[in-house]
Design an enzyme around this catalytic site. Structure first.
Site, PDB file in Angstrom:
ATOM      1  N   TYR A 179       4.296  16.086  -0.174  1.00 45.01           N
ATOM      2  CA  TYR A 179       3.287  15.350  -0.947  1.00 45.01           C
ATOM      3  C   TYR A 179       2.006  16.178  -1.054  1.00 45.01           C
ATOM      4  CZ  TYR A 179       0.406  11.414  -2.475  1.00 45.01           C
ATOM      5  OH  TYR A 179      -0.429  10.583  -3.190  1.00 45.01           O
ATOM      6  N   LYS A 215       0.425  17.796  -4.477  1.00 38.91           N
ATOM      7  CA  LYS A 215      -0.868  17.303  -4.963  1.00 38.91           C
ATOM      8  C   LYS A 215      -1.896  18.447  -5.038  1.00 38.91           C
ATOM      9  CE  LYS A 215       0.172  13.017  -5.796  1.00 38.91           C
ATOM     10  NZ  LYS A 215       0.099  12.454  -7.138  1.00 38.91           N
TER      11      LYS A 215
HETATM   12  N1  LIG Z   1      -1.883   4.524  -3.197  1.00 39.04           N
HETATM   13  C1  LIG Z   1      -2.564   5.500  -2.680  1.00 39.04           C
HETATM   14  O1  LIG Z   1      -3.155   5.354  -1.595  1.00 39.04           O
HETATM   15  C2  LIG Z   1      -2.690   6.821  -3.405  1.00 39.04           C
HETATM   16  C3  LIG Z   1      -3.610   7.754  -2.924  1.00 39.04           C
HETATM   17  C4  LIG Z   1      -3.747   8.967  -3.578  1.00 39.04           C
HETATM   18  C5  LIG Z   1      -2.982   9.253  -4.704  1.00 39.04           C
HETATM   19  N2  LIG Z   1      -2.087   8.323  -5.133  1.00 39.04           N
HETATM   20  C6  LIG Z   1      -1.305   8.676  -6.315  1.00 39.04           C
HETATM   21  O2  LIG Z   1      -1.497   7.706  -7.312  1.00 39.04           O
HETATM   22  C7  LIG Z   1      -0.351   7.668  -8.165  1.00 39.04           C
HETATM   23  C8  LIG Z   1       0.115   6.229  -8.283  1.00 39.04           C
HETATM   24  O3  LIG Z   1       0.477   5.803  -6.990  1.00 39.04           O
HETATM   25  P1  LIG Z   1       0.636   4.269  -6.548  1.00 39.04           P
HETATM   26  O4  LIG Z   1       0.033   4.170  -5.210  1.00 39.04           O
HETATM   27  O5  LIG Z   1       0.224   3.368  -7.631  1.00 39.04           O
HETATM   28  O6  LIG Z   1       2.211   4.279  -6.319  1.00 39.04           O
HETATM   29  P2  LIG Z   1       3.379   3.315  -6.818  1.00 39.04           P
HETATM   30  O7  LIG Z   1       4.581   3.713  -6.036  1.00 39.04           O
HETATM   31  O8  LIG Z   1       2.915   1.911  -6.767  1.00 39.04           O
HETATM   32  O9  LIG Z   1       3.510   3.754  -8.350  1.00 39.04           O
HETATM   33  C9  LIG Z   1       4.128   4.954  -8.732  1.00 39.04           C
HETATM   34  C10 LIG Z   1       4.953   4.673  -9.969  1.00 39.04           C
HETATM   35  O10 LIG Z   1       5.584   5.899 -10.360  1.00 39.04           O
HETATM   36  C11 LIG Z   1       6.888   5.579 -10.806  1.00 39.04           C
HETATM   37  N3  LIG Z   1       7.789   6.733 -10.699  1.00 39.04           N
HETATM   38  C12 LIG Z   1       8.222   7.326  -9.552  1.00 39.04           C
HETATM   39  N4  LIG Z   1       9.120   8.285  -9.852  1.00 39.04           N
HETATM   40  C13 LIG Z   1       9.253   8.302 -11.206  1.00 39.04           C
HETATM   41  C14 LIG Z   1      10.049   9.054 -12.113  1.00 39.04           C
HETATM   42  N5  LIG Z   1      10.926   9.980 -11.683  1.00 39.04           N
HETATM   43  N6  LIG Z   1       9.934   8.799 -13.432  1.00 39.04           N
HETATM   44  C15 LIG Z   1       9.093   7.838 -13.889  1.00 39.04           C
HETATM   45  N7  LIG Z   1       8.330   7.080 -13.080  1.00 39.04           N
HETATM   46  C16 LIG Z   1       8.407   7.316 -11.753  1.00 39.04           C
HETATM   47  C17 LIG Z   1       7.347   4.445  -9.896  1.00 39.04           C
HETATM   48  O11 LIG Z   1       8.415   3.698 -10.461  1.00 39.04           O
HETATM   49  C18 LIG Z   1       6.072   3.641  -9.715  1.00 39.04           C
HETATM   50  O12 LIG Z   1       5.965   2.586 -10.655  1.00 39.04           O
HETATM   51  C19 LIG Z   1       0.672   8.602  -7.530  1.00 39.04           C
HETATM   52  O13 LIG Z   1       0.624   9.862  -8.168  1.00 39.04           O
HETATM   53  C20 LIG Z   1       0.187   8.719  -6.107  1.00 39.04           C
HETATM   54  O14 LIG Z   1       0.602   9.906  -5.492  1.00 39.04           O
HETATM   55  C21 LIG Z   1      -1.916   7.115  -4.529  1.00 39.04           C
END
Ligand SMILES: NC(=O)c1ccc[n+]([C@@H]2O[C@H](COP(=O)([O-])OP(=O)(O)OC[C@H]3O[C@@H](n4cnc5c(N)ncnc54)[C@H](O)[C@@H]3O)[C@@H](O)[C@H]2O)c1
Length: 250
Positions: A154, A158
Site C-alpha cells: 500500500y 501510494k
Molecule cells: N479510508 C482511509 O483511511 C484512507 C486513507 C488514505 C487514503 N485512502 C484512499 O482513498 C481511496 C478510497 O478509499 P476508501 O477508504 O473509500 O475505500 P473503500 O474500500 O471504501 O472504497 C474503495 C472502492 O474502490 C473499489 N475498487 C477496488 N478495486 C477496484 C477495481 N479493481 N476496479 C474498480 N474499483 C475497485 C472498491 O469496490 C471500493 O468501492 C483509496 O484509494 C484509498 O487508498 C483511504
C-alpha cells in the site's frame, strides 16, 4: 455550482470517499460518472444522487487491467462526449510486510492503485488536451509520504501515486491540465472499518492517534477534491495536499 455543465468521472465510487466525492460534485452541478467494480454499489450512489436532484450515471468496470480502464473512457466519450475532471480514487489496501505479503497481493496492489491511473490518464489526456484543458485529482495517502508499519504494498503504491501526480503535472501543465493529489490520513470508510477489524482495534483507538481528536470524514476529503478540481485552484498543479487532522506531523 462550480461544476455546472462539467462531466466528472470518479473511480472507486460505490461508497466511502469515492461516494462522497461523487455526491459533492453532483451537488455543485456536475454530471457524474460513478464507476466501480461493484456495479450494484455504483448504481446505488448514482441513484441516490439522482434522487437528490443531481445528475449521475453508473458504469461498472474492473480497473485492475488496461481493458477495464479504457472501457470506462470509451463509454463516457460515446455517451457524454467530453471529460472535464477525473478523480482517480479507487484503491485497495493489502496488509503485510515484505516477508508476509504474497506476490499476488503485491501485483494486485500495483494494478489497482497505480497501473489503473496510468491507463485511465493515458485514455483521458488526449480528450482534455483537445478540449483545451482539464483537471485530474488522484487519491494518494499520508502513508505514501510517511509509511506506516506492515503495509509495504500500500505504502509503495501510494508513494508511486504521489510521484505519478508530480510527473503528470509537470508534463501537462503547458496543456492546461492541472494534476494534483490528496493524501488523506485515517478516514471513516468501509476500507478503514475492515482494517480496524483485522487489527483488533476500535475506531476510538484510532481517534486517539489523531491530534485533532477524531478520524476524518469522507465528506471532508470530498470537499478538498472538489476545491482542487475547481477554478479556485487555478494555479495549483503538482501539489500533494495532506488532509490528516495533523496526524502526519504528530
Ligand atoms: N479510508 C482511509 O483511511 C484512507 C486513507 C488514505 C487514503 N485512502 C484512499 O482513498 C481511496 C478510497 O478509499 P476508501 O477508504 O473509500 O475505500 P473503500 O474500500 O471504501 O472504497 C474503495 C472502492 O474502490 C473499489 N475498487 C477496488 N478495486 C477496484 C477495481 N479493481 N476496479 C474498480 N474499483 C475497485 C472498491 O469496490 C471500493 O468501492 C483509496 O484509494 C484509498 O487508498 C483511504
Amino acid at each position: 455550482m462550480r461544476f455546472q455543465n462539467k462531466v466528472v468521472i470518479v473511480t472507486g465510487a460505490a461508497g466511502g470517499i469515492g461516494g462522497a466525492i461523487s455526491s459533492r460534485f453532483a451537488a455543485e452541478g456536475a454530471h457524474v460518472i460513478v464507476t466501480d467494480m461493484n456495479g450494484e454499489g455504483a448504481e446505488s450512489t448514482a441513484s441516490q444522487i439522482r434522487g437528490e436532484g443531481g445528475s449521475a450515471r453508473a458504469v461498472a468496470s474492473d480497473i485492475s487491467n488496461a481493458e477495464g480502464c479504457r472501457a470506462i473512457i470509451d463509454d463516457v466519450i460515446a455517451h457524454e462526449g467530453r471529460i472535464d475532471v477525473i478523480c482517480n480514487n479507487a484503491g485497495i489496501n493489502r496488509r503485510g510486510n515484505l516477508l508476509s505479503l504474497t506476490p499476488e497481493d503485491w501485483r494486485l496492489s500495483f494494478a489497482v492503485n497505480i497501473d489503473a491511473m496510468f491507463h485511465l490518464c493515458q485514455a483521458v489526456l488526449p480528450h482534455m488536451i483537445e478540449a483545451g484543458g482539464g483537471a485530474i485529482v488522484n487519491t494518494a495517502s499520508q502513508w505514501g509520504l510517511y509509511p506506516a508499519p506492515n503495509h509495504i504494498a500500500y505504502n509503495v503504491t501510494k508513494a508511486a501515486v504521489a510521484s505519478f501526480t508530480q510527473n503528470l503535472a509537470r508534463d501537462y501543465a503547458p496543456s492546461n491540465v492541472r494534476v494534483n493529489a490528496v493524501c488523506p490520513g485515517e478516514i471513516h470508510t468501509p476500507m478503514l472499518e475492515a482494517g480496524v477489524k483485522r487489527s483488533g482495534r476500535t475506531i476510538a483507538d484510532l481517534d486517539k492517534l489523531v491530534p485533532f481528536g477524531r478520524i476524518g470524514k469522507p465528506e471532508e476529503v470530498a470537499s478538498l477534491v472538489a476545491f482542487l478540481a475547481s477554478e479556485e485552484a487555478a494555479f495549483m498543479c503538482g501539489s500533494l495536499v495532506e488532509i490528516t487532522g495533523a496526524q502526519a506531523v504528530a
